[in-house]
Design an enzyme around this catalytic site. Structure first.
Site, PDB file in Angstrom:
ATOM      1  N   SER A 152       0.867  -1.181   0.000  1.00  0.00           N
ATOM      2  CA  SER A 152       0.000   0.000   0.000  1.00  0.00           C
ATOM      3  C   SER A 152       0.901   1.228   0.000  1.00  0.00           C
ATOM      4  CB  SER A 152      -0.852   0.018   1.272  1.00  0.00           C
ATOM      5  OG  SER A 152      -1.397   1.306   1.505  1.00  0.00           O
ATOM      6  N   TYR A 165      -2.614  -0.890  10.366  1.00  0.00           N
ATOM      7  CA  TYR A 165      -2.537  -1.118   8.917  1.00  0.00           C
ATOM      8  C   TYR A 165      -1.210  -0.611   8.356  1.00  0.00           C
ATOM      9  CZ  TYR A 165      -4.061  -1.081   4.014  1.00  0.00           C
ATOM     10  OH  TYR A 165      -4.174  -1.296   2.653  1.00  0.00           O
TER      11      TYR A 165
HETATM   12  C1  BGC Z   1      -6.191   1.521   1.892  1.00  0.00           C
HETATM   13  C2  BGC Z   1      -7.348   2.379   1.434  1.00  0.00           C
HETATM   14  C3  BGC Z   1      -6.889   3.813   1.246  1.00  0.00           C
HETATM   15  C4  BGC Z   1      -5.648   3.885   0.403  1.00  0.00           C
HETATM   16  C5  BGC Z   1      -5.090   5.291   0.290  1.00  0.00           C
HETATM   17  C6  BGC Z   1      -5.053   1.689   0.924  1.00  0.00           C
HETATM   18  O1  BGC Z   1      -3.999   0.861   1.270  1.00  0.00           O
HETATM   19  O2  BGC Z   1      -6.601   0.161   1.986  1.00  0.00           O
HETATM   20  O3  BGC Z   1      -8.400   2.305   2.380  1.00  0.00           O
HETATM   21  O4  BGC Z   1      -7.912   4.583   0.635  1.00  0.00           O
HETATM   22  O5  BGC Z   1      -4.653   3.046   0.926  1.00  0.00           O
HETATM   23  O6  BGC Z   1      -5.035   5.957   1.522  1.00  0.00           O
END
Ligand code: BGC
Length: 266
Positions: A152, A165
């Site tokens: 991400s 996360y």
């Molecule tokens: C998340 C999303 C988020 C995006 C940008 C991703 O890794 O799962 O929820 O919108 O990152 O912030």
């Protein structure tokens, strides 16, 4: 550049929806036989397998919770039973359990780390074992095997209210690079994709209505991503077209990681 994944077998975790489903579709379109892993939603996973087969491809849906060692071993066993080999792992399963750190429960911390980080470790470990057992097969691919970790932008960008996360994705980055350093000699290619804001179920609230306008301010390329944007990157990273790409992260984020808040300030 012609991309074909004919004769290759791909396993995509968390493929009953979102980025995993898009990746499975893209890999099948490129000719790979696809294992669609799901945790709790058999119906969409089975429907996707049927869709792929109706389009002339090969696919099966297999249940497994990637955070459980026994499930992961069975998932890889089922892959071999169905298709006899494995060439591509897309370690995609991921979830969010958002809360300010001060309020975050240990259960929510553990759940996110278990699925997003431990799950990627368990799946990568099984893939590495299978690639080593198969050995090189240059008729099929220049690489002995390919692992694509779904990371991400938050492996780089801190994210208040999402410490679990962001920590899991920061972990994925060093997991990926450490494995890549370890297994490059065996011609196993290991990379990550770091999506930004892609319209999927995980971020529906942020990508629809008024929230979408606020989100667009964070995206220099001024559009919210679609699953196919990520799927195209998966297919390229899985193919020999990217054979010299190893141990790196491909950001597919419309420029979100350019810190656009600094455009007129700082
Ligand atoms: C998340 C999303 C988020 C995006 C940008 C991703 O890794 O799962 O929820 O919108 O990152 O912030």
């Amino acid at each position: 550049m012609h991309i074909s994944l004919d004769k290759q077998v791909a396993l995509v975790t968390g493929a009953s929806s979102g980025l995993g489903a898009a990746a499975a579709r893209g890999l099948a379109e490129a000719g790979a036989a696809v294992v669609i892993n799901y945790n709790s939603q058999p119906e969409p996973a089975e429907a996707l397998a049927e869709e792929i087969k109706a389009n002339g491809g090969q696919a099966i849906a297999v249940a497994a919770d990637v955070s459980k060692e026994e499930d992961v071993l069975q998932l890889f066993e089922a892959t071999l039973q169905a298709f006899g080999r494995l060439d591509i792992l897309v370690a995609n399963s991921g979830l969010q359990r958002d809360a300010a750190t001060v309020d975050m429960t240990l259960a929510d911390w553990n759940k996110v780390l278990d699925v997003n980080l431990t799950g990627q470790f368990l799946c990568a470990r099984s893939a590495l074992r299978q690639f080593a057992a198969q050995g090189p097969c240059p008729d099929i691919s220049r690489a002995t095997g390919k692992i694509i970790h779904m990371s991400s932008v938050h492996q780089l960008i801190p994210w208040a209210g999402h410490a679990n996360y962001a920590a899991s994705k920061g972990g994925v980055d060093l997991l990926m690079r450490s494995i890549a350093q370890e297994v490059g000699e065996q011609k196993i290619r290991v990379n990550s994709i770091a999506p930004g804001a892609i319209a999927t179920a995980i971020n529906r609230k942020a990508t629809e209505g008024d929230a979408a306008q606020a989100l667009l301010k964070l995206i220099p390329y001024a559009r919210i991503g679609e699953g196919v944007d990520v799927a195209n990157a998966v297919v390229w990273l899985a193919s020999d077209a990217s054979d010299y790409v190893h141990g790196t992260t491909l950001f597919v984020d419309g420029g979100m990681s350019l810190y656009p808040g600094f455009k007129d300030n700082g």
